[in-house]
Design a protein around this motif. Sequence first.
Motif, PDB file in Angstrom:
ATOM      1  N   VAL A  47       0.844  -1.192   0.000  1.00 27.57           N
ATOM      2  CA  VAL A  47       0.000   0.000   0.000  1.00 27.57           C
ATOM      3  C   VAL A  47       0.879   1.243   0.000  1.00 27.57           C
ATOM      4  O   VAL A  47       1.903   1.277   0.675  1.00 27.57           O
ATOM      5  CB  VAL A  47      -0.916   0.013   1.235  1.00 27.57           C
ATOM      6  N   MET A  48       0.459   2.233  -0.749  1.00 30.08           N
ATOM      7  CA  MET A  48       1.100   3.546  -0.723  1.00 30.08           C
ATOM      8  C   MET A  48       0.135   4.537  -0.095  1.00 30.08           C
ATOM      9  O   MET A  48      -1.043   4.555  -0.443  1.00 30.08           O
ATOM     10  CB  MET A  48       1.462   3.992  -2.130  1.00 30.08           C
ATOM     11  N   GLY A  49       0.658   5.336   0.813  1.00 30.53           N
ATOM     12  CA  GLY A  49      -0.195   6.299   1.489  1.00 30.53           C
ATOM     13  C   GLY A  49       0.358   7.711   1.434  1.00 30.53           C
ATOM     14  O   GLY A  49       1.551   7.915   1.192  1.00 30.53           O
ATOM     15  N   TRP A  50      -0.535   8.657   1.619  1.00 24.62           N
ATOM     16  CA  TRP A  50      -0.154  10.059   1.791  1.00 24.62           C
ATOM     17  C   TRP A  50      -0.607  10.510   3.171  1.00 24.62           C
ATOM     18  O   TRP A  50      -1.764  10.271   3.557  1.00 24.62           O
ATOM     19  CB  TRP A  50      -0.804  10.942   0.729  1.00 24.62           C
ATOM     20  N   PHE A  51       0.303  11.148   3.873  1.00 26.51           N
ATOM     21  CA  PHE A  51       0.016  11.739   5.169  1.00 26.51           C
ATOM     22  C   PHE A  51       0.411  13.207   5.115  1.00 26.51           C
ATOM     23  O   PHE A  51       1.142  13.635   4.225  1.00 26.51           O
ATOM     24  CB  PHE A  51       0.820  11.035   6.272  1.00 26.51           C
ATOM     25  N   ARG A  52      -0.037  13.957   6.102  1.00 26.57           N
ATOM     26  CA  ARG A  52       0.391  15.342   6.224  1.00 26.57           C
ATOM     27  C   ARG A  52       0.609  15.674   7.688  1.00 26.57           C
ATOM     28  O   ARG A  52       0.013  15.051   8.571  1.00 26.57           O
ATOM     29  CB  ARG A  52      -0.629  16.286   5.598  1.00 26.57           C
ATOM     30  N   GLN A  53       1.473  16.649   7.906  1.00 27.20           N
ATOM     31  CA  GLN A  53       1.754  17.079   9.265  1.00 27.20           C
ATOM     32  C   GLN A  53       1.922  18.586   9.285  1.00 27.20           C
ATOM     33  O   GLN A  53       2.825  19.127   8.633  1.00 27.20           O
ATOM     34  CB  GLN A  53       3.002  16.390   9.816  1.00 27.20           C
ATOM     35  N   ALA A  54       1.044  19.240  10.029  1.00 23.34           N
ATOM     36  CA  ALA A  54       1.121  20.683  10.220  1.00 23.34           C
ATOM     37  C   ALA A  54       1.937  20.970  11.474  1.00 23.34           C
ATOM     38  O   ALA A  54       2.045  20.110  12.357  1.00 23.34           O
ATOM     39  CB  ALA A  54      -0.285  21.262  10.346  1.00 23.34           C
ATOM     40  N   ALA A 105       0.598  22.119   5.236  1.00 21.80           N
ATOM     41  CA  ALA A 105       1.310  21.087   5.983  1.00 21.80           C
ATOM     42  C   ALA A 105       2.454  20.562   5.129  1.00 21.80           C
ATOM     43  O   ALA A 105       2.547  20.874   3.939  1.00 21.80           O
ATOM     44  CB  ALA A 105       0.373  19.929   6.346  1.00 21.80           C
ATOM     45  N   VAL A 106       3.283  19.760   5.746  1.00 19.81           N
ATOM     46  CA  VAL A 106       4.245  18.963   4.984  1.00 19.81           C
ATOM     47  C   VAL A 106       3.545  17.657   4.628  1.00 19.81           C
ATOM     48  O   VAL A 106       2.977  16.994   5.507  1.00 19.81           O
ATOM     49  CB  VAL A 106       5.524  18.690   5.792  1.00 19.81           C
ATOM     50  N   TYR A 107       3.584  17.309   3.375  1.00 15.55           N
ATOM     51  CA  TYR A 107       2.917  16.102   2.899  1.00 15.55           C
ATOM     52  C   TYR A 107       3.961  15.021   2.648  1.00 15.55           C
ATOM     53  O   TYR A 107       4.978  15.255   1.982  1.00 15.55           O
ATOM     54  CB  TYR A 107       2.135  16.403   1.622  1.00 15.55           C
ATOM     55  N   TYR A 108       3.684  13.838   3.200  1.00 18.82           N
ATOM     56  CA  TYR A 108       4.615  12.718   3.120  1.00 18.82           C
ATOM     57  C   TYR A 108       3.985  11.552   2.365  1.00 18.82           C
ATOM     58  O   TYR A 108       2.809  11.227   2.550  1.00 18.82           O
ATOM     59  CB  TYR A 108       4.974  12.222   4.519  1.00 18.82           C
ATOM     60  N   CYS A 109       4.797  10.920   1.574  1.00 19.12           N
ATOM     61  CA  CYS A 109       4.448   9.675   0.920  1.00 19.12           C
ATOM     62  C   CYS A 109       5.024   8.533   1.764  1.00 19.12           C
ATOM     63  O   CYS A 109       6.113   8.676   2.346  1.00 19.12           O
ATOM     64  CB  CYS A 109       5.061   9.679  -0.473  1.00 19.12           C
TER      65      CYS A 109
END
Length: 125
Positions: free
Chosen positions: A33-40, A92-96
Motif C-alpha cells: 500500500v502507498m499512502g499520503w500523510f500530512r503534518q502541520a 502542511a508537509v505532505y509525506y508519501c
Amino acid sequence: QVQLVESGGGLVQAGGSLRLSCVVSGHTFSSHVMGWFRQAPGKEREFVTAINWSTGSTYYADSAKGRCTISRDNAKNTVYLQMNSLKPEDTAVYYCAAALSRDGRLWMPRVYDYWGQGTQVTVSS
C-alpha cells in the motif's frame, strides 16, 4: 530497501489545486500500500489517503473525500495526490509512505515501513 521521493508542493491560493508526486524505487514489487500523510506544525501526522499498489483500491480520510484523488502509474513507479479546492488548513508537509505488510489499519503511520522526505504545501487565504 524502498526509496520514496516526493515533489510538487508549493504555495497556492485558497481554492487552487496541486498535484503531488511520489517516485518509488527499490523493491517496489513488495510494497503493498502507498499512502499520503500530512503534518502541520505542532500537530500529529495525519492520514490523507492510500492506494493498494496492485488492485488500485483507494481509501480516503473524511477530510480528503471529494477534494483529493490518489492514483498510481505502475510503469513510472509513481503515486500521485491531486488536491483541489485547497484551504489554508491544508497547509502542511505532505509525506508519501509505503507499507509492506497487509495490516489493514491504513490510517496509522506506524503501519508504514518507508517514508519520503516530505514536500511543503502552503495555502494562502
